[in-house]
Design an enzyme around this catalytic site. Structure first.
Site, mmCIF file in Angstrom:
data_model
loop_
_atom_site.group_PDB
_atom_site.id
_atom_site.type_symbol
_atom_site.label_atom_id
_atom_site.label_comp_id
_atom_site.label_asym_id
_atom_site.label_seq_id
_atom_site.Cartn_x
_atom_site.Cartn_y
_atom_site.Cartn_z
ATOM 1 N N GLY A 213 0.813 -1.217 0.000
ATOM 2 C CA GLY A 213 0.000 0.000 0.000
ATOM 3 C C GLY A 213 0.841 1.258 0.000
ATOM 4 N N ALA A 214 1.940 1.248 -0.760
ATOM 5 C CA ALA A 214 2.905 2.345 -0.697
ATOM 6 C C ALA A 214 2.626 3.463 -1.679
ATOM 7 C CB ALA A 214 4.314 1.791 -0.934
ATOM 8 N N TYR B 201 -14.130 -3.946 10.739
ATOM 9 C CA TYR B 201 -12.823 -3.291 10.791
ATOM 10 C C TYR B 201 -12.114 -3.630 12.103
ATOM 11 C CZ TYR B 201 -9.264 0.379 10.597
ATOM 12 O OH TYR B 201 -8.072 1.056 10.582
ATOM 13 N N SER C 67 0.209 5.731 -1.504
ATOM 14 C CA SER C 67 -0.357 6.949 -0.908
ATOM 15 C C SER C 67 -0.291 6.839 0.613
ATOM 16 C CB SER C 67 -1.819 7.145 -1.353
ATOM 17 O OG SER C 67 -2.637 6.097 -0.855
ATOM 18 N N GLY C 68 -0.627 7.949 1.274
ATOM 19 C CA GLY C 68 -0.797 7.952 2.720
ATOM 20 C C GLY C 68 0.400 7.456 3.503
ATOM 21 N N LEU C 69 0.119 6.640 4.516
ATOM 22 C CA LEU C 69 1.163 6.144 5.406
ATOM 23 C C LEU C 69 2.216 5.342 4.652
ATOM 24 C CD1 LEU C 69 -1.108 4.857 8.312
ATOM 25 C CD2 LEU C 69 0.148 7.024 8.250
ATOM 26 N N GLY C 70 1.757 4.513 3.721
ATOM 27 C CA GLY C 70 2.692 3.675 2.980
ATOM 28 C C GLY C 70 3.666 4.488 2.154
#
Length: 308
Positions: free
Chosen positions: A26-27, A181, A29-32
Site C-alpha cells: 500500500g505504498a 474493521y 499513498s498515505g502512510l505507505g
C-alpha cells in the site's frame, strides 16, 4: 544509532538503511508512501507493493523527487486476491535474494459489504488474510537475514466493537462495517504476537506492530456519515499528518532498540498524535489461545503454511 531524545523520535533518528531491501504494501499513498519515502531517503532499496501500477509509478516519481538516486521498485500486489499474493511472492523471490523489512501497511476501513476474489469479507481479507499469506510466502527470504523484521500496521480500531467472530468470520449473517474493521485490526495484532512467539527460537527476525493514531489519509473515505461528521469536528484535536502517522511504523521497523512483539503508536493523549513510543494493546489482543486458533484458521483459509 540511538535516538538523541527517545521521547521525540523522528525521521532523523532512522539509522542508515543502505543495502537493505524493504517491501512496503500500500505504498502508493498515505502512510505507505511516507514510509517508503523515509526508508528510501535513508538508503534502503524500497519495493512499493501496490494494487494500481499507474498510481505506483506516480508514487515512485514523488519519492524520487524527494530522494534523487533512491533505489525504488514496483511490485503489483492485490491483497484481495490470494492468486495475486502468490504471484507477487513468486516475483519477489525471483527478483531479490533476501528481504530485510516487510511492512504490512495496506488496508481498507469501513467498506460497505464486499467480498474479496476468494469470498472473504473485504476488510478481513485485505487487512489480515492477504498480509498473513504474503508474510508466510516471503518469510523464507527474511529468516536468514540478521535484523530482519515484519511490521504490521494495526489501529486503535482494534479496541472498537472488536472480537474474532469465529462463528461468522466473513460477516455473512450480519454485516457491520465498524465491527468488521475492529476484527481485522485485532487480527493484525494477534498475528504479530503469535508470529513473534514462533520466531522466538530464531535470532534473526522479529515481528512488531504499529498504529498511526489519527493520521490524515484517504483511509476514512468509507466512514459512515454520522461518524464522519463527528470526526471532522474533532479533526484539529485528533489528527496529524501522514508523515507523523508513519513514524510509529518507521520506528518499529528501524530503531535498533526495538524488540519482538512490541507495539508502537503516538505518544500524545489518546494516542492520536505525537512522536512514537511503545504502547499497550487491548487485553483481548493478548489472548494466546485465540491467537493460535486464528493462526490455524488463517492457514486453512489461505492454504499458506509458515516455515516457523
Amino acid at each position: 544509532m540511538a535516538s538523541r531524545n527517545a521521547s521525540r523520535w523522528s525521521e532523523s533518528d532512522i539509522p542508515r538503511q543502505d543495502g537493505r531491501v524493504a517491501v512496503v504494501t500500500g505504498a502508493n499513498s498515505g502512510l505507505g508512501l511516507q514510509t517508503a519515502r523515509a526508508l528510501a531517503e535513508h538508503g534502503a532499496h524500497v519495493v512499493l507493493a501496490v494494487r494500481n501500477l499507474d498510481k505506483g509509478r506516480q508514487a515512485i516519481a514523488r519519492v524520487a523527487d524527494r530522494a534523487p538516486g533512491a533505489k525504488l521498485s514496483l511490485q503489483r500486489l492485490d491483497l484481495a486476491s490470494l492468486e495475486s499474493v502468490r504471484t507477487a511472492a513468486d516475483e519477489l523471490h525471483a527478483a531479490y535474494p533476501k528481504i530485510d523489512l516487510l511492512i504490512n501497511n495496506a488496508g481498507v476501513m469501513y467498506t460497505p459489504r464486499q467480498k474479496t476474489q476468494d469470498g472473504f469479507d473485504m476488510q478481513f481479507g485485505v487487512n489480515h488474510l492477504g498480509h498473513f499469506a504474503l508474510t508466510g510466502l516471503l518469510l523464507d527470504l527474511l529468516l536468514p537475514v540478521p535484523g530482519s523484521r515484519v511490521v504490521t500496521v494495526s489501529s486503535q480500531g482494534h479496541r472498537i466493537q472488536a472480537d474474532i467472530h469465529f462463528d461468522d468470520l466473513q460477516f455473512d449473517r450480519s454485516y457491520k462495517r465498524i465491527a468488521a474493521y475492529g476484527q481485522a485490526k485485532l487480527a493484525n495484532l494477534m498475528f504479530t504476537y503469535e508470529l513473534q512467539r514462533r520466531l522466538a527460537s530464531h535470532d534473526t527476525t522479529i515481528a512488531t506492530a504499529a498504529h498511526p493514531g489519527g493520521a490524515a489519509t484517504e483511509l476514512g473515505r468509507n466512514m459512515p456519515a454520522p461518524l464522519r461528521a463527528i470526526t471532522t469536528l474533532l479533526m484539529p484535536l485528533i489528527s496529524q499528518s501522514a508523515a507523523m502517522g508513519a513514524l510509529p511504523t518507521l520506528r518499529a521497523a528501524t530503531d535498533p532498540a526495538v524488540t519482538g512483539g512490541q507495539y508502537y503508536g503516538p505518544s500524545g493523549i489518546g494516542e492520536t498524535q505525537g512522536h512514537p513510543k511503545v504502547v499497550a494493546s487491548s487485553a483481548k489482543s493478548h489472548d494466546a489461545a485465540v491467537q493460535q486458533r486464528l493462526w490455524t484458521v488463517s492457514e486453512e483459509l489461505t492454504d499458506v503454511k509458515f516455515p516457523v
